[in-house]
Design a protein around this motif. Sequence first.
Motif, PDB file in Angstrom:
ATOM      1  N   UNK A   7       0.860  -1.175   0.000  1.00 44.36           N
ATOM      2  CA  UNK A   7       0.000   0.000   0.000  1.00 44.36           C
ATOM      3  C   UNK A   7       0.899   1.229   0.000  1.00 44.36           C
ATOM      4  N   UNK A   8       0.390   2.342  -0.573  1.00 45.32           N
ATOM      5  CA  UNK A   8       1.190   3.557  -0.645  1.00 45.32           C
ATOM      6  C   UNK A   8       0.383   4.744  -0.150  1.00 45.32           C
ATOM      7  N   UNK A   9       1.038   5.563   0.672  1.00 51.23           N
ATOM      8  CA  UNK A   9       0.387   6.755   1.215  1.00 51.23           C
ATOM      9  C   UNK A   9       0.350   7.841   0.146  1.00 51.23           C
ATOM     10  N   UNK A  10      -0.832   8.381  -0.107  1.00 56.94           N
ATOM     11  CA  UNK A  10      -0.957   9.481  -1.069  1.00 56.94           C
ATOM     12  C   UNK A  10      -0.964   8.995  -2.497  1.00 56.94           C
ATOM     13  N   UNK A  11      -1.419   9.851  -3.398  1.00 56.69           N
ATOM     14  CA  UNK A  11      -1.516   9.502  -4.813  1.00 56.69           C
ATOM     15  C   UNK A  11      -0.640  10.374  -5.704  1.00 56.69           C
ATOM     16  N   UNK A  12      -0.075  11.454  -5.165  1.00 56.80           N
ATOM     17  CA  UNK A  12       0.722  12.366  -5.988  1.00 56.80           C
ATOM     18  C   UNK A  12       1.964  12.814  -5.240  1.00 56.80           C
ATOM     19  N   UNK A  13       3.004  13.130  -5.985  1.00 50.60           N
ATOM     20  CA  UNK A  13       4.258  13.646  -5.445  1.00 50.60           C
ATOM     21  C   UNK A  13       4.449  15.056  -5.995  1.00 50.60           C
ATOM     22  N   UNK A  14       4.608  16.023  -5.115  1.00 51.69           N
ATOM     23  CA  UNK A  14       4.847  17.395  -5.544  1.00 51.69           C
ATOM     24  C   UNK A  14       6.283  17.783  -5.223  1.00 51.69           C
ATOM     25  N   UNK A  15       7.037  18.139  -6.259  1.00 55.18           N
ATOM     26  CA  UNK A  15       8.435  18.513  -6.081  1.00 55.18           C
ATOM     27  C   UNK A  15       8.545  20.014  -5.848  1.00 55.18           C
ATOM     28  N   UNK A  16       9.666  20.429  -5.258  1.00 57.43           N
ATOM     29  CA  UNK A  16       9.908  21.834  -5.013  1.00 57.43           C
ATOM     30  C   UNK A  16      10.105  22.609  -6.306  1.00 57.43           C
ATOM     31  N   UNK A  17       9.857  23.911  -6.245  1.00 55.04           N
ATOM     32  CA  UNK A  17       9.984  24.766  -7.421  1.00 55.04           C
ATOM     33  C   UNK A  17      11.451  25.101  -7.697  1.00 55.04           C
ATOM     34  N   UNK A  18      11.776  25.319  -8.973  1.00 57.61           N
ATOM     35  CA  UNK A  18      13.117  25.686  -9.401  1.00 57.61           C
ATOM     36  C   UNK A  18      13.037  27.027 -10.133  1.00 57.61           C
ATOM     37  N   UNK A  19      13.882  28.026  -9.796  1.00 59.60           N
ATOM     38  CA  UNK A  19      13.818  29.332 -10.461  1.00 59.60           C
ATOM     39  C   UNK A  19      14.153  29.236 -11.945  1.00 59.60           C
ATOM     40  N   UNK A  20      13.403  29.930 -12.761  1.00 58.22           N
ATOM     41  CA  UNK A  20      13.691  29.984 -14.195  1.00 58.22           C
ATOM     42  C   UNK A  20      15.085  30.587 -14.420  1.00 58.22           C
ATOM     43  N   UNK A  21      15.829  29.964 -15.306  1.00 62.63           N
ATOM     44  CA  UNK A  21      17.164  30.448 -15.615  1.00 62.63           C
ATOM     45  C   UNK A  21      18.240  29.732 -14.837  1.00 62.63           C
ATOM     46  N   UNK A  22      17.998  29.531 -13.543  1.00 60.41           N
ATOM     47  CA  UNK A  22      19.016  28.884 -12.721  1.00 60.41           C
ATOM     48  C   UNK A  22      19.044  27.376 -12.929  1.00 60.41           C
ATOM     49  N   UNK A  23      17.868  26.756 -13.080  1.00 60.78           N
ATOM     50  CA  UNK A  23      17.821  25.303 -13.097  1.00 60.78           C
ATOM     51  C   UNK A  23      18.207  24.754 -11.730  1.00 60.78           C
ATOM     52  N   UNK A  24      18.523  23.479 -11.687  1.00 65.64           N
ATOM     53  CA  UNK A  24      18.940  22.856 -10.428  1.00 65.64           C
ATOM     54  C   UNK A  24      17.995  21.751 -10.002  1.00 65.64           C
ATOM     55  N   UNK A  25      18.161  21.301  -8.747  1.00 66.88           N
ATOM     56  CA  UNK A  25      17.408  20.170  -8.239  1.00 66.88           C
ATOM     57  C   UNK A  25      16.070  20.572  -7.646  1.00 66.88           C
ATOM     58  N   UNK A  26      15.002  19.886  -8.084  1.00 65.61           N
ATOM     59  CA  UNK A  26      13.679  20.048  -7.493  1.00 65.61           C
ATOM     60  C   UNK A  26      13.451  18.875  -6.545  1.00 65.61           C
ATOM     61  N   UNK A  27      13.499  19.117  -5.212  1.00 63.81           N
ATOM     62  CA  UNK A  27      13.454  18.004  -4.259  1.00 63.81           C
ATOM     63  C   UNK A  27      12.021  17.582  -3.931  1.00 63.81           C
ATOM     64  N   UNK A  28      11.904  16.369  -3.444  1.00 70.23           N
ATOM     65  CA  UNK A  28      10.610  15.858  -2.999  1.00 70.23           C
ATOM     66  C   UNK A  28      10.779  14.510  -2.328  1.00 70.23           C
ATOM     67  N   UNK A  29       9.660  13.839  -2.065  1.00 67.33           N
ATOM     68  CA  UNK A  29       9.686  12.528  -1.405  1.00 67.33           C
ATOM     69  C   UNK A  29       8.496  11.716  -1.901  1.00 67.33           C
ATOM     70  N   UNK A  30       8.703  10.429  -2.154  1.00 67.35           N
ATOM     71  CA  UNK A  30       7.601   9.591  -2.594  1.00 67.35           C
ATOM     72  C   UNK A  30       6.667   9.329  -1.420  1.00 67.35           C
ATOM     73  N   UNK A  31       5.441   8.921  -1.730  1.00 66.02           N
ATOM     74  CA  UNK A  31       4.545   8.489  -0.665  1.00 66.02           C
ATOM     75  C   UNK A  31       5.065   7.209  -0.040  1.00 66.02           C
ATOM     76  N   UNK A  32       5.065   7.139   1.282  1.00 68.38           N
ATOM     77  CA  UNK A  32       5.612   5.970   1.979  1.00 68.38           C
ATOM     78  C   UNK A  32       4.895   4.699   1.546  1.00 68.38           C
TER      79      UNK A  32
END
Length: 442
Positions: free
Chosen positions: A310-335
């Motif tokens: 079984x998995x908690x939640x149905x969606x994963x929302x990643x952090x925003x990344x500034x336009x131009x800079x790029x970089x890592x958008x962090x997040x976590x899967x549902x447990x």
Amino acid sequence: MLAAAAGGALSAPAAAVDETPPRGVPGLVDFPTHCLPPQEAGLPPADGPTTARITVDDPAPQVGDTVTVTYQVISTPAVAAPDPDRGPEGAGLPADAPAPTGRILLAGAQSGEVTVVGDRRGLREGPDGPSGPGAAPPALTMTGTFTVTAPGEITLAPGSYTLHTSSPVALDTVCTAAAAPVSVRLTATPLPTANLRSVFPASPAGAPGTRLKVTAAGFTPGATVTVAGRAGAAETADRAAATADGLGVALAELPLTDEATTAVVAYEGAAWSAGLGSGPAAFTVIGVAPPPSGTQKITATVEPGALGMTQAGEAITLGAVPYGDGGGAPGRIGTVTVKDARGGPAGWSLIGKVTDFTGPGGLRIPGGSLSWTPTCAAAEGSPSRCRAGSAGTVGPDGAVLASTPDGPLAGGTFTVDAAVTLQVPPYTPPGAYTAVLTLTLS
């Protein structure tokens, strides 16, 4: 290791750098090298041996894992010369000199090249300050990564490398490797595949001397399928064989002779294995001898359950990344909670695959840009131990999130989690980018 000093030129080949490395060091090889100075130097090519070493952070990866490789050039025929108009102090390269680069050649189960890059410090600048005029450059270390795409033995051999300076003009010395020997061998294992084999006794109990009808499904068409009794992790004397039809179904009649039998398994090959066998189906052999006078026989049955998650939640929302800079958008899967109540010897694997990320106007970010760092914990009392998958790329080819090994008696409840990061390229057009992460338990 150098191309030219600031405003200077290249000299003739020099002796090995630092001390001679000890022979027998893993990954250490020597190979002929042809180093071509820049035209501005006005010198002929430099030929001689290069001593180098390649190392990897994981000599036994799985398909889909990311391997970090290090290419260390310990000695080279290329050598720095000071600018005669500037004196010995002109021998050091500027701090902003371009990073040296190199290639590592892959062969065997996977072919191709790995690009490695060194740091940007002055190539003649050692830990105790600049080398003297005309001295050989210090050992050069370059690193890179590659993703394992095929199982089997993969060999790594040193390729060409380029030494740079950017002052007063851009100069490159390219050293070409000739017939470099293999430096490192690693063995990649394939990702686990889903095992859909199953076995179904016609009844949950039977008396000794009878023949139990058993259906085995999900096997290789045409394969010989063995149906056997099992008591815990060991097989009993009850055994039969049948041939799987074109749909992978085998029908067998299992003679019941051993009262120790508590389950029935089916498998291809000489012995049961997690990859080619079915999980056990509970079965009880009921003795026909009457109990002595004044006694009663009591039988209790522990029925095996299923493997599920079984998995908690149905969606994963990643952090925003500034336009131009790029970089890592962090997040976590549902447990994810995995429950293995089969009561047999088979472990399990949880594999994740991700599609490309689709954004405005059909723009895409490759699924290979998503990486994760998995964790896994077993609940108290679980017979199996849980192993988290390797940190690295998920991608469309998939990667292991967690697994448990085969064992005499496997099972338990497990909590699986993972931190994820999407590497967004600079100047990716603004908007929401969406992908699908699929987890498969087998």
